[in-house]
Design a protein around this motif. Structure first.
Motif, PDB file in Angstrom:
ATOM      1  N   LYS A   1       0.811  -1.213   0.000  1.00 15.98           N
ATOM      2  CA  LYS A   1       0.000   0.000   0.000  1.00 15.98           C
ATOM      3  C   LYS A   1       0.848   1.268   0.000  1.00 15.98           C
ATOM      4  O   LYS A   1       0.358   2.339  -0.308  1.00 15.98           O
ATOM      5  N   ARG A   2       2.117   1.126   0.409  1.00 16.92           N
ATOM      6  CA  ARG A   2       2.968   2.317   0.505  1.00 16.92           C
ATOM      7  C   ARG A   2       4.421   1.897   0.355  1.00 16.92           C
ATOM      8  O   ARG A   2       4.834   0.843   0.829  1.00 16.92           O
ATOM      9  N   VAL A   3       5.203   2.739  -0.328  1.00 16.86           N
ATOM     10  CA  VAL A   3       6.645   2.552  -0.476  1.00 16.86           C
ATOM     11  C   VAL A   3       7.304   3.862  -0.079  1.00 16.86           C
ATOM     12  O   VAL A   3       6.866   4.931  -0.510  1.00 16.86           O
ATOM     13  N   TYR A   4       8.317   3.775   0.758  1.00 19.68           N
ATOM     14  CA  TYR A   4       9.095   4.971   1.087  1.00 19.68           C
ATOM     15  C   TYR A   4      10.545   4.571   1.289  1.00 19.68           C
ATOM     16  O   TYR A   4      10.851   3.378   1.419  1.00 19.68           O
ATOM     17  N   TYR A   5      11.434   5.549   1.277  1.00 21.33           N
ATOM     18  CA  TYR A   5      12.840   5.236   1.494  1.00 21.33           C
ATOM     19  C   TYR A   5      13.531   6.366   2.232  1.00 21.33           C
ATOM     20  O   TYR A   5      13.103   7.511   2.211  1.00 21.33           O
ATOM     21  N   MET A   6      14.586   5.975   2.946  1.00 21.09           N
ATOM     22  CA  MET A   6      15.402   6.910   3.724  1.00 21.09           C
ATOM     23  C   MET A   6      16.770   6.993   3.086  1.00 21.09           C
ATOM     24  O   MET A   6      17.325   5.964   2.682  1.00 21.09           O
ATOM     25  N   TYR A   7      17.312   8.196   3.018  1.00 21.94           N
ATOM     26  CA  TYR A   7      18.663   8.385   2.496  1.00 21.94           C
ATOM     27  C   TYR A   7      19.257   9.635   3.126  1.00 21.94           C
ATOM     28  O   TYR A   7      18.554  10.394   3.803  1.00 21.94           O
ATOM     29  N   ASP A   8      20.542   9.835   2.934  1.00 20.30           N
ATOM     30  CA  ASP A   8      21.262  10.965   3.539  1.00 20.30           C
ATOM     31  C   ASP A   8      21.035  11.039   5.044  1.00 20.30           C
ATOM     32  O   ASP A   8      20.911  12.117   5.619  1.00 20.30           O
ATOM     33  N   THR A   9      20.973   9.888   5.684  1.00 20.95           N
ATOM     34  CA  THR A   9      20.785   9.857   7.133  1.00 20.95           C
ATOM     35  C   THR A   9      22.036  10.428   7.802  1.00 20.95           C
ATOM     36  O   THR A   9      23.152  10.023   7.489  1.00 20.95           O
TER      37      THR A   9
ATOM     38  N   GLN B   1       5.915  -4.858   7.271  1.00 21.64           N
ATOM     39  CA  GLN B   1       6.881  -4.201   6.394  1.00 21.64           C
ATOM     40  C   GLN B   1       7.918  -5.192   5.866  1.00 21.64           C
ATOM     41  O   GLN B   1       8.198  -6.201   6.498  1.00 21.64           O
ATOM     42  N   ILE B   2       8.463  -4.829   4.715  1.00 22.62           N
ATOM     43  CA  ILE B   2       9.695  -5.429   4.202  1.00 22.62           C
ATOM     44  C   ILE B   2      10.687  -4.282   4.085  1.00 22.62           C
ATOM     45  O   ILE B   2      10.389  -3.264   3.444  1.00 22.62           O
ATOM     46  N   LEU B   3      11.858  -4.411   4.698  1.00 26.59           N
ATOM     47  CA  LEU B   3      12.908  -3.397   4.642  1.00 26.59           C
ATOM     48  C   LEU B   3      14.038  -3.922   3.763  1.00 26.59           C
ATOM     49  O   LEU B   3      14.495  -5.058   3.964  1.00 26.59           O
ATOM     50  N   ILE B   4      14.459  -3.104   2.806  1.00 23.37           N
ATOM     51  CA  ILE B   4      15.530  -3.483   1.878  1.00 23.37           C
ATOM     52  C   ILE B   4      16.530  -2.347   1.824  1.00 23.37           C
ATOM     53  O   ILE B   4      16.167  -1.213   1.483  1.00 23.37           O
ATOM     54  N   CYS B   5      17.771  -2.639   2.147  1.00 25.88           N
ATOM     55  CA  CYS B   5      18.816  -1.624   2.002  1.00 25.88           C
ATOM     56  C   CYS B   5      19.317  -1.733   0.559  1.00 25.88           C
ATOM     57  O   CYS B   5      20.138  -2.592   0.236  1.00 25.88           O
ATOM     58  N   VAL B   6      18.767  -0.916  -0.315  1.00 23.77           N
ATOM     59  CA  VAL B   6      19.056  -1.015  -1.746  1.00 23.77           C
ATOM     60  C   VAL B   6      20.432  -0.466  -2.103  1.00 23.77           C
ATOM     61  O   VAL B   6      20.950  -0.745  -3.181  1.00 23.77           O
ATOM     62  N   HIS B   7      21.025   0.302  -1.181  1.00 24.70           N
ATOM     63  CA  HIS B   7      22.392   0.797  -1.385  1.00 24.70           C
ATOM     64  C   HIS B   7      23.050   0.967  -0.030  1.00 24.70           C
ATOM     65  O   HIS B   7      22.436   1.490   0.894  1.00 24.70           O
ATOM     66  N   GLY B   8      24.271   0.497   0.106  1.00 24.46           N
ATOM     67  CA  GLY B   8      24.987   0.624   1.367  1.00 24.46           C
ATOM     68  C   GLY B   8      24.517  -0.402   2.378  1.00 24.46           C
ATOM     69  O   GLY B   8      24.079  -1.497   2.013  1.00 24.46           O
ATOM     70  N   GLN B   9      24.600  -0.013   3.643  1.00 23.79           N
ATOM     71  CA  GLN B   9      24.187  -0.944   4.690  1.00 23.79           C
ATOM     72  C   GLN B   9      23.694  -0.191   5.915  1.00 23.79           C
ATOM     73  O   GLN B   9      24.006   0.983   6.112  1.00 23.79           O
ATOM     74  N   CYS B  10      22.900  -0.889   6.712  1.00 26.19           N
ATOM     75  CA  CYS B  10      22.426  -0.365   7.991  1.00 26.19           C
ATOM     76  C   CYS B  10      22.057  -1.545   8.868  1.00 26.19           C
ATOM     77  O   CYS B  10      22.054  -2.692   8.426  1.00 26.19           O
ATOM     78  N   LYS B  11      21.755  -1.238  10.120  1.00 24.46           N
ATOM     79  CA  LYS B  11      21.347  -2.260  11.075  1.00 24.46           C
ATOM     80  C   LYS B  11      19.918  -1.956  11.527  1.00 24.46           C
ATOM     81  O   LYS B  11      19.528  -0.798  11.634  1.00 24.46           O
TER      82      LYS B  11
ATOM     83  N   VAL C   1      19.272  -7.920  16.401  1.00 30.62           N
ATOM     84  CA  VAL C   1      19.819  -6.915  15.494  1.00 30.62           C
ATOM     85  C   VAL C   1      20.154  -7.613  14.180  1.00 30.62           C
ATOM     86  O   VAL C   1      20.837  -8.645  14.164  1.00 30.62           O
ATOM     87  N   VAL C   2      19.652  -7.047  13.088  1.00 26.99           N
ATOM     88  CA  VAL C   2      19.846  -7.616  11.759  1.00 26.99           C
ATOM     89  C   VAL C   2      20.645  -6.628  10.926  1.00 26.99           C
ATOM     90  O   VAL C   2      20.316  -5.442  10.888  1.00 26.99           O
ATOM     91  N   ASP C   3      21.694  -7.116  10.271  1.00 26.59           N
ATOM     92  CA  ASP C   3      22.463  -6.301   9.326  1.00 26.59           C
ATOM     93  C   ASP C   3      21.816  -6.416   7.959  1.00 26.59           C
ATOM     94  O   ASP C   3      21.630  -7.524   7.452  1.00 26.59           O
ATOM     95  N   LEU C   4      21.453  -5.287   7.377  1.00 22.99           N
ATOM     96  CA  LEU C   4      20.972  -5.274   5.996  1.00 22.99           C
ATOM     97  C   LEU C   4      22.091  -4.689   5.151  1.00 22.99           C
ATOM     98  O   LEU C   4      22.449  -3.523   5.307  1.00 22.99           O
TER      99      LEU C   4
ATOM    100  N   ASP D   1      23.171   2.927  12.364  1.00 28.53           N
ATOM    101  CA  ASP D   1      24.474   2.590  11.788  1.00 28.53           C
ATOM    102  C   ASP D   1      24.417   2.569  10.256  1.00 28.53           C
ATOM    103  O   ASP D   1      24.893   1.626   9.619  1.00 28.53           O
ATOM    104  N   PHE D   2      23.833   3.615   9.685  1.00 26.73           N
ATOM    105  CA  PHE D   2      23.745   3.745   8.233  1.00 26.73           C
ATOM    106  C   PHE D   2      25.133   4.052   7.662  1.00 26.73           C
ATOM    107  O   PHE D   2      25.822   4.949   8.151  1.00 26.73           O
TER     108      PHE D   2
END
Length: 133
Positions: free
Chosen positions: A32-40, A56-66, A77-80, A99-100
Motif C-alpha cells: 500500500k505504501r513505499v518509502y525510502y530513507m537516504y542521507d541519514t 513491512q519489508i525493509l531493503i537496504c538497496v544501497h549501502g548498509q544499515c542495522k 539486530v539484523v544487518d541489511l 548505523d547507516f
C-alpha cells in the motif's frame, strides 16, 4: 519474534542486475505504501516505534544499515547489507534503524497506507500494548 529474511531473485547479465518484486508473490502482503530513507545523518537512529497492524519489508538497496527489533521479550539486530535481501517485520515489533553507511538507502514496503493511529511511538506504551495481547 515474527521476522524473516527474504532472498530476492536477481536477474542479471553483462548490463547489470535487476530485482522485480510483486505483491503477494515475492512480498507476503498487498503493498500500500513505499518509502525510502537516504542521507541519514551519521550517528542518527531512525524508527523508534512499533505498528499495531502494519507489516513491512525493509531493503537496504544501497549501502548498509542495522535494524534493532524488539518484541518486548527478546531483541535481535539484523544487518541489511545486500540489495537482494529483504527483512520482513510483522506488526507489534519495536524497530530502530541505525548505523547507516555513507550513501545508504533503506527502502520500506508497507502493507497499509500511512495512519498515525497505527503507530506506537512511546516504548512504555508499546510494552503495555503487547502485554495486553
Amino acid at each position: 519474534m515474527e521476522i524473516k529474511i527474504f532472498n530476492f531473485e536477481p536477474h542479471g547479465d553483462s548490463r547489470g542486475q535487476l530485482i522485480a518484486l510483486e505483491e503477494n508473490k515475492d512480498i507476503p502482503f498487498d503493498i500500500k505504501r513505499v518509502y525510502y530513507m537516504y542521507d541519514t545523518t551519521p550517528g542518527v537512529a531512525r524508527g523508534h516505534h512499533a505498528h499495531k497492524h502494519l507489516e513491512q519489508i525493509l531493503i537496504c538497496v544501497h549501502g548498509q544499515c542495522k535494524i534493532k527489533l524488539d518484541n518486548g521479550h527478546e531483541i535481535e539486530v539484523v544487518d541489511l547489507n545486500q540489495p537482494n535481501k529483504g527483512l520482513y517485520v510483522a506488526n507489534n515489533i519495536w524497530r530502530e534503524m541505525f548505523d547507516f553507511s555513507d550513501g545508504a538507502v533503506l527502502m520500506v514496503l508497507a502493507s497499509e497506507y500511512y495512519s498515525e493511529d497505527d503507530y506506537i511511538r512511546n516504548y512504555d506504551e508499546f510494552l503495555k500494548f503487547i502485554g495486553g495481547k
